[in-house]
Design a protein around this motif. Structure first.
Motif, short mmCIF file in Angstrom:
data_model
loop_
_atom_site.label_atom_id
_atom_site.label_comp_id
_atom_site.label_asym_id
_atom_site.label_seq_id
_atom_site.Cartn_x
_atom_site.Cartn_y
_atom_site.Cartn_z
N LYS A 1 0.78 -1.14 0.14
CA LYS A 1 -0.09 0.08 -0.17
C LYS A 1 0.86 1.05 -0.12
O LYS A 1 1.99 1.34 0.71
CB LYS A 1 -0.72 0.10 1.32
CG LYS A 1 -1.95 -1.12 1.28
CD LYS A 1 -2.87 -1.01 2.20
CE LYS A 1 -3.80 -2.29 2.48
NZ LYS A 1 -4.79 -2.03 3.49
N GLY A 2 0.49 2.23 -0.99
CA GLY A 2 1.18 3.61 -0.67
C GLY A 2 0.46 4.47 0.30
O GLY A 2 -0.26 3.93 1.23
N ASP A 3 0.36 5.86 0.10
CA ASP A 3 -0.41 6.55 0.94
C ASP A 3 -1.87 6.64 0.90
O ASP A 3 -2.50 7.03 1.79
CB ASP A 3 0.29 7.98 0.58
CG ASP A 3 1.71 8.01 0.73
OD1 ASP A 3 2.47 8.63 -0.23
OD2 ASP A 3 2.35 7.38 1.67
N ILE A 4 -2.51 6.34 -0.10
CA ILE A 4 -3.94 6.54 -0.62
C ILE A 4 -4.53 5.18 -1.00
O ILE A 4 -5.33 5.37 -2.06
CB ILE A 4 -4.16 7.99 -1.18
CG1 ILE A 4 -3.41 7.69 -2.35
CG2 ILE A 4 -3.98 8.97 -0.35
CD1 ILE A 4 -4.21 8.99 -3.38
N PRO A 5 -4.29 4.17 -0.40
CA PRO A 5 -4.94 2.83 -1.08
C PRO A 5 -6.46 2.70 -1.05
O PRO A 5 -6.87 1.85 -1.61
CB PRO A 5 -4.23 1.61 -0.33
CG PRO A 5 -4.00 2.51 0.97
CD PRO A 5 -3.82 3.88 1.00
N GLU A 6 -7.14 3.56 -0.27
CA GLU A 6 -8.36 3.12 -0.11
C GLU A 6 -9.31 3.25 -1.40
O GLU A 6 -9.14 4.28 -2.04
CB GLU A 6 -9.14 4.11 1.19
CG GLU A 6 -8.40 3.99 2.37
CD GLU A 6 -6.95 4.64 2.49
OE1 GLU A 6 -6.23 4.30 3.67
OE2 GLU A 6 -6.67 5.51 1.83
N GLY A 7 -10.18 2.45 -1.50
CA GLY A 7 -10.94 2.41 -2.71
C GLY A 7 -10.35 1.84 -3.87
O GLY A 7 -10.90 2.04 -5.18
N TYR A 8 -8.97 1.39 -3.77
CA TYR A 8 -8.41 0.77 -4.88
C TYR A 8 -7.80 -0.34 -4.60
O TYR A 8 -7.61 -0.87 -3.39
CB TYR A 8 -7.16 1.77 -5.42
CG TYR A 8 -7.42 3.27 -5.53
CD1 TYR A 8 -7.29 4.02 -4.56
CD2 TYR A 8 -7.73 3.80 -6.92
CE1 TYR A 8 -7.68 5.47 -4.89
CE2 TYR A 8 -8.00 4.90 -7.15
CZ TYR A 8 -8.01 5.71 -6.18
OH TYR A 8 -8.29 7.13 -6.58
N SER A 9 -7.52 -1.20 -5.70
CA SER A 9 -6.66 -2.59 -5.52
C SER A 9 -5.82 -2.63 -6.84
O SER A 9 -6.02 -1.98 -7.76
CB SER A 9 -7.51 -3.74 -5.40
OG SER A 9 -8.53 -3.99 -6.46
N VAL A 10 -4.98 -3.67 -6.64
CA VAL A 10 -3.96 -3.78 -7.63
C VAL A 10 -3.85 -5.08 -7.79
O VAL A 10 -4.01 -5.96 -7.17
CB VAL A 10 -2.72 -3.11 -7.59
CG1 VAL A 10 -2.60 -1.53 -7.45
CG2 VAL A 10 -1.83 -3.53 -6.01
N SER A 11 -3.43 -5.39 -9.09
CA SER A 11 -2.81 -6.68 -9.37
C SER A 11 -1.73 -6.81 -10.28
O SER A 11 -1.60 -5.99 -11.41
CB SER A 11 -4.19 -7.41 -10.45
OG SER A 11 -3.81 -8.71 -10.87
#
Lengths: 111, 113
Positions: B57-67
């Motif tokens: 996670k970076g500084d603002i991960p809320e509401g996002y995901s990654v793959s």
């Protein structure tokens, strides 16, 4: 937590003048990067500074690094309109880690 | 020349839609990053990945995901887009060794209506 601060954040200058943008950072590091961003575009790498006293020059831009003072400068010589852009500095503190960016300095060069 | 490409330059989505932003790099970089950039807020790191299937996670991960299923590709997912996710999204990549610069993609300007 690493903090990177640039000043000024906004700079309006006349063509032909000289000016310096400052980048201060809060933690020991000897790796500093400068980027340029044109309006609506992405970031483009300008300089990579990897040791104390490093100096790099490209055209009217010269960047230097003083790791003891935790300070980098980007000096603009005889500004021209084409240099109008936002300039970012960035620092990393560990091998391959994330970069921490300054807020950016928006430079406008007026004829 | 290093190339970082992003799937779209401009994207318009509706609130509640699932959104995929794709990023591909051709330089075998270990590290990949997603940022968002908003006026007055600078660059903010959302997520990064230092290896296939690894993410941080970076500084603002809320509401996002990654793959990250393959080394060259890093996807940002907005599970249910909201209007406050309207922004410029920038992908970047770099080698994991010391002193390597980060290369940025052209950016995706996402508008959520």
């Amino acid at each position: 937590e690493l903090k990177v601060e640039q000043n000024p954040l906004f700079l309006s200058m006349q063509e032909g003048k000289n000016y310096t943008i400052y980048c201060n950072y809060s933690t020991t590091s000897d790796r500093l990067y400068w980027y340029r961003q044109d309006p609506g575009k992405s970031l483009e790498s300008l300089f990579v500074l990897l040791s104390n006293g490093a100096v790099k020059q490209e055209g009217r831009l010269m960047a230097s690094l003083d790791t003891k003072a935790r300070l980098s400068t980007l000096h603009i010589t005889a500004a021209v309109h084409d240099l109008s852009a936002t300039y970012f500095c960035a620092v990393d503190v560990a091998s391959g880690s994330r970069l921490t960016f300054g807020e950016g300095t928006q430079l406008t060069v007026n004829p | 020349d290093v190339k970082v490409t992003q799937s779209s330059r401009y994207l318009v989505k509706r609130t509640g839609e699932k959104v995929f932003l794709e990023c591909v790099q051709d330089m075998d970089h270990e590290n990949m990053f997603w940022y968002r950039q908003d006026p007055g807020l600078g660059l903010r790191l959302i997520y990064f990945s230092y290896d296939v299937k690894m993410k941080e996670k970076g500084d603002i991960p809320e509401g996002y995901s990654v793959s990250r299923e393959k080394k060259e590709r890093f996807s940002l997912i907005l599970e249910s887009a909201s209007t406050n996710q309207t922004s410029m999204y920038l992908c970047a990549s770099r080698y994991s060794g010391a002193g390597y610069e980060q290369y940025f993609g052209p950016g995706t300007r996402l508008t959520v209506t």
